[in-house]
Design a protein around this motif. Structure first.
Motif, PDB file in Angstrom:
ATOM      1  N   LYS A  91      -5.081  -5.705 -15.322  1.00  0.00           N
ATOM      2  CA  LYS A  91      -4.317  -5.408 -16.481  1.00  0.00           C
ATOM      3  C   LYS A  91      -5.098  -4.235 -17.539  1.00  0.00           C
ATOM      4  CE  LYS A  91      -0.819  -7.318 -19.576  1.00  0.00           C
ATOM      5  NZ  LYS A  91      -0.276  -8.660 -20.144  1.00  0.00           N
ATOM      6  N   ILE A  92      -4.426  -3.194 -17.827  1.00  0.00           N
ATOM      7  CA  ILE A  92      -4.749  -2.193 -18.509  1.00  0.00           C
ATOM      8  C   ILE A  92      -3.719  -1.978 -19.884  1.00  0.00           C
ATOM      9  CG2 ILE A  92      -6.401  -1.106 -17.022  1.00  0.00           C
ATOM     10  CD1 ILE A  92      -4.145   1.233 -16.789  1.00  0.00           C
ATOM     11  N   GLU A  93      -4.268  -1.558 -20.915  1.00  0.00           N
ATOM     12  CA  GLU A  93      -3.502  -1.026 -22.123  1.00  0.00           C
ATOM     13  C   GLU A  93      -3.399   0.329 -22.061  1.00  0.00           C
ATOM     14  OE1 GLU A  93      -3.320  -2.113 -26.689  1.00  0.00           O
ATOM     15  OE2 GLU A  93      -5.305  -1.520 -25.796  1.00  0.00           O
ATOM     16  N   LEU A  94      -2.065   0.760 -21.555  1.00  0.00           N
ATOM     17  CA  LEU A  94      -1.578   2.352 -21.445  1.00  0.00           C
ATOM     18  C   LEU A  94      -1.859   2.773 -22.776  1.00  0.00           C
ATOM     19  CD1 LEU A  94       0.975   2.009 -18.880  1.00  0.00           C
ATOM     20  CD2 LEU A  94      -1.454   2.975 -18.523  1.00  0.00           C
TER      21      LEU A  94
ATOM     22  N   ILE B 142       1.577  -4.281  -4.852  1.00  0.00           N
ATOM     23  CA  ILE B 142       2.565  -3.139  -4.651  1.00  0.00           C
ATOM     24  C   ILE B 142       3.993  -3.381  -4.687  1.00  0.00           C
ATOM     25  CG2 ILE B 142       0.471  -1.879  -3.535  1.00  0.00           C
ATOM     26  CD1 ILE B 142       2.024  -2.520  -0.812  1.00  0.00           C
ATOM     27  N   LYS B 143       4.312  -4.783  -4.682  1.00  0.00           N
ATOM     28  CA  LYS B 143       5.909  -4.913  -4.676  1.00  0.00           C
ATOM     29  C   LYS B 143       6.394  -4.847  -6.096  1.00  0.00           C
ATOM     30  CE  LYS B 143       5.862  -7.787  -0.527  1.00  0.00           C
ATOM     31  NZ  LYS B 143       6.752  -6.842   0.241  1.00  0.00           N
ATOM     32  N   ASN B 144       5.426  -4.652  -7.160  1.00  0.00           N
ATOM     33  CA  ASN B 144       6.128  -4.517  -8.460  1.00  0.00           C
ATOM     34  C   ASN B 144       6.302  -3.219  -8.594  1.00  0.00           C
ATOM     35  OD1 ASN B 144       5.372  -7.392  -9.833  1.00  0.00           O
ATOM     36  ND2 ASN B 144       3.646  -6.881  -8.799  1.00  0.00           N
ATOM     37  N   LYS B 145       7.136  -2.926  -9.581  1.00  0.00           N
ATOM     38  CA  LYS B 145       7.732  -1.555  -9.970  1.00  0.00           C
ATOM     39  C   LYS B 145       6.769  -0.617 -10.503  1.00  0.00           C
ATOM     40  CE  LYS B 145      11.173   0.811 -12.870  1.00  0.00           C
ATOM     41  NZ  LYS B 145      12.283   0.595 -13.602  1.00  0.00           N
ATOM     42  N   LYS B 146       6.676   0.529  -9.896  1.00  0.00           N
ATOM     43  CA  LYS B 146       5.630   1.593 -10.825  1.00  0.00           C
ATOM     44  C   LYS B 146       6.236   2.085 -12.192  1.00  0.00           C
ATOM     45  CE  LYS B 146       5.614   5.757  -9.072  1.00  0.00           C
ATOM     46  NZ  LYS B 146       5.513   7.065  -8.244  1.00  0.00           N
ATOM     47  N   ILE B 147       5.373   2.193 -12.956  1.00  0.00           N
ATOM     48  CA  ILE B 147       5.712   2.469 -14.262  1.00  0.00           C
ATOM     49  C   ILE B 147       4.819   3.698 -14.747  1.00  0.00           C
ATOM     50  CG2 ILE B 147       6.672   0.335 -15.088  1.00  0.00           C
ATOM     51  CD1 ILE B 147       3.645  -0.017 -16.513  1.00  0.00           C
ATOM     52  N   ALA B 148       4.148   4.055 -14.144  1.00  0.00           N
ATOM     53  CA  ALA B 148       3.434   5.366 -14.716  1.00  0.00           C
ATOM     54  C   ALA B 148       2.288   5.745 -13.650  1.00  0.00           C
ATOM     55  CB  ALA B 148       2.634   5.110 -15.905  1.00  0.00           C
ATOM     56  N   VAL B 149       1.788   6.865 -13.542  1.00  0.00           N
ATOM     57  CA  VAL B 149       0.695   7.365 -12.830  1.00  0.00           C
ATOM     58  C   VAL B 149      -0.452   7.909 -13.801  1.00  0.00           C
ATOM     59  CG1 VAL B 149      -0.244   9.072 -11.019  1.00  0.00           C
ATOM     60  CG2 VAL B 149       2.317   8.065 -10.805  1.00  0.00           C
ATOM     61  N   ILE B 150      -1.813   7.485 -13.304  1.00  0.00           N
ATOM     62  CA  ILE B 150      -2.937   7.996 -14.303  1.00  0.00           C
ATOM     63  C   ILE B 150      -3.712   8.588 -13.539  1.00  0.00           C
ATOM     64  CG2 ILE B 150      -2.678   6.247 -15.998  1.00  0.00           C
ATOM     65  CD1 ILE B 150      -4.537   4.346 -14.510  1.00  0.00           C
ATOM     66  N   TYR B 151      -4.666   9.460 -14.119  1.00  0.00           N
ATOM     67  CA  TYR B 151      -5.448  10.472 -13.196  1.00  0.00           C
ATOM     68  C   TYR B 151      -6.718  10.232 -13.379  1.00  0.00           C
ATOM     69  CZ  TYR B 151      -0.708  12.284 -12.648  1.00  0.00           C
ATOM     70  OH  TYR B 151       0.509  12.503 -12.401  1.00  0.00           O
TER      71      TYR B 151
ATOM     72  N   PHE C  22      -9.041   3.420 -19.744  1.00  0.00           N
ATOM     73  CA  PHE C  22      -8.037   2.475 -20.523  1.00  0.00           C
ATOM     74  C   PHE C  22      -8.729   1.191 -20.585  1.00  0.00           C
ATOM     75  CE2 PHE C  22      -5.919   5.637 -17.803  1.00  0.00           C
ATOM     76  CZ  PHE C  22      -4.767   5.940 -18.866  1.00  0.00           C
ATOM     77  N   LYS C  23      -8.379   0.500 -21.749  1.00  0.00           N
ATOM     78  CA  LYS C  23      -9.220  -0.704 -21.948  1.00  0.00           C
ATOM     79  C   LYS C  23      -8.523  -1.838 -20.864  1.00  0.00           C
ATOM     80  CE  LYS C  23      -9.167  -4.345 -25.769  1.00  0.00           C
ATOM     81  NZ  LYS C  23      -8.757  -4.460 -27.151  1.00  0.00           N
ATOM     82  N   LYS C  24      -9.711  -2.623 -20.394  1.00  0.00           N
ATOM     83  CA  LYS C  24      -9.280  -3.491 -19.441  1.00  0.00           C
ATOM     84  C   LYS C  24      -8.800  -4.706 -20.458  1.00  0.00           C
ATOM     85  CE  LYS C  24     -11.628  -6.789 -16.283  1.00  0.00           C
ATOM     86  NZ  LYS C  24     -12.688  -6.938 -15.612  1.00  0.00           N
TER      87      LYS C  24
ATOM     88  N   TYR D  73       1.329  -1.943 -21.412  1.00  0.00           N
ATOM     89  CA  TYR D  73       0.265  -2.439 -20.416  1.00  0.00           C
ATOM     90  C   TYR D  73       1.028  -2.416 -18.942  1.00  0.00           C
ATOM     91  CZ  TYR D  73      -1.072  -4.824 -24.540  1.00  0.00           C
ATOM     92  OH  TYR D  73      -1.551  -5.318 -26.031  1.00  0.00           O
ATOM     93  N   GLY D  74      -0.143  -2.305 -18.165  1.00  0.00           N
ATOM     94  CA  GLY D  74       0.458  -2.118 -16.567  1.00  0.00           C
ATOM     95  C   GLY D  74      -0.758  -2.659 -15.735  1.00  0.00           C
ATOM     96  N   TRP D  75      -0.775  -2.610 -14.541  1.00  0.00           N
ATOM     97  CA  TRP D  75      -1.505  -3.290 -13.482  1.00  0.00           C
ATOM     98  C   TRP D  75      -1.794  -2.200 -12.540  1.00  0.00           C
ATOM     99  CZ3 TRP D  75      -3.600  -8.266 -13.542  1.00  0.00           C
ATOM    100  CH2 TRP D  75      -2.701  -9.297 -14.643  1.00  0.00           C
ATOM    101  N   VAL D  76      -3.451  -2.190 -12.160  1.00  0.00           N
ATOM    102  CA  VAL D  76      -3.763  -1.100 -11.141  1.00  0.00           C
ATOM    103  C   VAL D  76      -4.907  -1.890 -10.231  1.00  0.00           C
ATOM    104  CG1 VAL D  76      -3.891   0.648 -12.729  1.00  0.00           C
ATOM    105  CG2 VAL D  76      -5.873  -0.576 -12.876  1.00  0.00           C
ATOM    106  N   HIS D  77      -5.081  -1.622  -9.272  1.00  0.00           N
ATOM    107  CA  HIS D  77      -5.845  -2.120  -8.019  1.00  0.00           C
ATOM    108  C   HIS D  77      -7.271  -1.971  -8.386  1.00  0.00           C
ATOM    109  CE1 HIS D  77      -7.880  -3.130  -4.348  1.00  0.00           C
ATOM    110  NE2 HIS D  77      -6.711  -3.865  -4.016  1.00  0.00           N
TER     111      HIS D  77
END
Length: 383
Positions: free
Chosen positions: A362-365, A337-346, A351-353, A370-374
Motif C-alpha cells: 500500500k502506497i501513499e499517492l 488485480i481484481k480490484n479497480k485501477k485508480i492510477a498509473v505510476i511510472y 511513493f511512501k510505503k 492511497y493505492g496498492w501495487v505489486h
C-alpha cells in the motif's frame, strides 16, 4: 460489393498478401489495431507497439482462405532492457496443387504452386512514457511456378500515449519496397498509410478506430470493440471495408507463462467467402527481479508469504519509500488485480510505503490518497 472492390483495387496491386492483416485478435477487431498493437502482431500493424511488451512473446496465426489458399503469421518479441524491444515475424501466403496445362486436356500436364513470403525484423524504442518509435526491415520472396522474385522494404511507425487510457498509432508501410523477378520484371509495392486511436473506457472495454490508404485507392476505415465479459475471456466485434467480423479469446495464466488463444470469423478478402482465423500465443515470465508487466497484462494472484520487513529501515528509523521499476504500473484500490485501477505510476517515481498484504504494497499517492501495487515492480529505498 466491398469484397469485389477490394479484389479489384488493393488486392490486385503488388504485395497484396501483405495487406491481409496478422493475428486473430486484430482481425476480429476489423484491423483497427494500429493504436493497440500490444502483441507480436504489432510487428505488422505498428512496430512501435512492441515497446509495450516487457516479456518474451510468441504468436502464431493460421488463416484458412477459400480456393485452398493458406495465410500464416508467426511472430516473436524480446525486450532488451527497459526501453527497447526487438521482434521477428514471418508472413506467408501459399497455394499448392495448381493444375497446369499446355492444351485443352482433361488431365493436367503438370502441378505447381505459388508462394508469397515476407520476413520482418522489427525494432521498437520507447523515447519517454508518452512516445515510442518503431521500424521494420522486411525481406520479400515470391515464387510463381518456375520464376521467383526477391526484394526488400521498410516500415516506420510511432505510438503516442497522451493519457493513461488513450493511445494513438501511426505507420507508413512498404517504404521503397519492391521485388525483382527472375524474368527481369521489377514491381514496386504501393505505400500504405495507417493511423488509429484506441480508448480504454475501463479495465474491461476497449474501443478502437483505424483509417488507412494504399496507393491511389480510396481511404478505408475500420473499427473494433473488445469487451472482457470475464477477466480471462474477451469477446470482440469489428468492421472494415471487407464487412463485419467477430471473435473471442481465452487467456490462461500458468505458473511460468500466459497462454492465449484467439479466434476470428469474417469474409475472405478475395471472393467474400467465410473464413476462420486461429491464433496461439505465449508470454513467458522472467525470473529477473527487474522484470515487469505493462498495465494490461494478466497475472495470477494467489495468497503468498508476507515479505520480510526492511531491517536497515528499522535500525535507522527511516521512512521506507517504494521506487517504481516499471515503465507503467497499475495502482489499484486493493491488493489484487481484481480490484479497480485508480492510477498509473511510472519508472523512477517514489511513493511512501504504508503497509503490505501478501506481495502487495500500500502506497501513499498524495495527501489522503492511497493505492496498492505489486511488490515485483517496485524497489524499497530509504529517506
Amino acid at each position: 460489393p466491398h469484397a469485389a472492390l477490394f479484389a479489384q483495387n488493393a488486392a490486385g496491386l503488388p504485395g497484396a498478401f501483405l495487406r491481409f492483416g496478422a493475428g486473430a485478435r486484430a482481425l476480429a477487431l476489423g484491423g483497427a489495431f494500429s493504436a493497440i498493437a500490444d502483441d507480436p502482431s504489432a510487428g505488422y500493424w505498428n512496430a512501435a507497439g512492441l515497446s509495450q511488451l516487457h516479456r518474451i512473446h510468441f504468436s502464431a496465426t493460421h488463416y484458412r482462405m477459400s480456393l485452398d489458399r493458406s495465410h500464416n503469421f508467426i511472430g516473436a518479441a524480446v525486450p532488451l532492457g527497459t526501453a527497447s524491444t526487438i521482434g521477428v515475424s514471418w508472413i506467408g501466403l501459399g497455394v499448392s496443387g495448381i493444375e497446369g496445362r499446355v492444351s485443352n486436356t482433361a488431365q493436367p500436364d503438370f502441378i505447381f504452386s505459388n508462394s508469397h513470403n515476407a520476413l520482418l525484423l522489427s525494432w521498437a524504442q520507447k523515447i519517454n512514457p508518452y512516445l515510442s518509435l518503431g521500424v521494420n526491415i522486411k525481406g520479400l520472396y515470391q515464387k510463381l511456378y518456375n520464376v521467383d522474385a526477391y526484394g526488400v522494404g521498410f516500415d516506420a511507425s510511432l505510438l503516442l500515449r497522451p493519457r493513461d487510457n488513450i493511445r494513438l498509432g501511426f505507420s507508413v508501410q512498404d517504404i521503397r519496397s519492391s521485388v525483382k523477378w527472375s524474368s527481369g520484371l521489377r514491381e514496386t509495392l504501393p505505400l500504405t498509410y495507417r493511423g488509429g486511436i484506441a480508448l480504454n473506457v475501463n479495465d474491461n472495454l476497449i474501443l478502437a478506430f483505424d483509417a488507412y490508404k494504399t496507393g491511389q485507392d480510396d481511404p478505408g476505415f475500420a473499427w473494433g470493440v473488445e469487451y472482457k465479459a470475464l477477466d480471462l475471456m474477451p469477446i470482440r466485434l469489428g468492421y472494415s471495408d471487407n464487412g463485419v467480423v467477430a471473435g473471442a479469446g481465452v487467456n490462461v495464466p500458468l505458473q511460468s507463462m500466459d497462454v492465449r488463444i484467439d479466434y476470428a470469423y469474417g469474409k475472405d478478402r478475395i471472393d467474400g467467402g467465410q473464413t476462420h482465423q486461429l491464433s496461439l500465443g505465449f508470454a513467458l515470465f522472467k525470473k529477473s527481479s527487474s522484470d515487469f508487466d505493462v498495465a494490461q497484462t494478466y497475472r495470477r494472484t494467489t495468497p503468498e508469504v508476507m515479505p520480510v520487513p526492511d531491517k536497515d529501515a528499522i535500525k535507522q528509523n527511516k521512512t521506507v519509500y517504494l521506487k517504481v521499476m516499471a515503465k507503467g504500473l497499475n495502482v489499484r484500490t486493493g491488493p489484487g488485480i481484481k480490484n479497480k485501477k485508480i492510477a498509473v505510476i511510472y519508472e523512477g517515481q517514489a511513493f511512501k510505503k504504508v503497509t503490505a498484504s501478501g506481495y502487495w504494497y500500500k502506497i501513499e499517492l498524495s495527501a489522503g490518497k492511497y493505492g496498492w501495487v505489486h511488490h515485483k515492480y517496485v524497489k524499497e529505498v530509504l529517506k
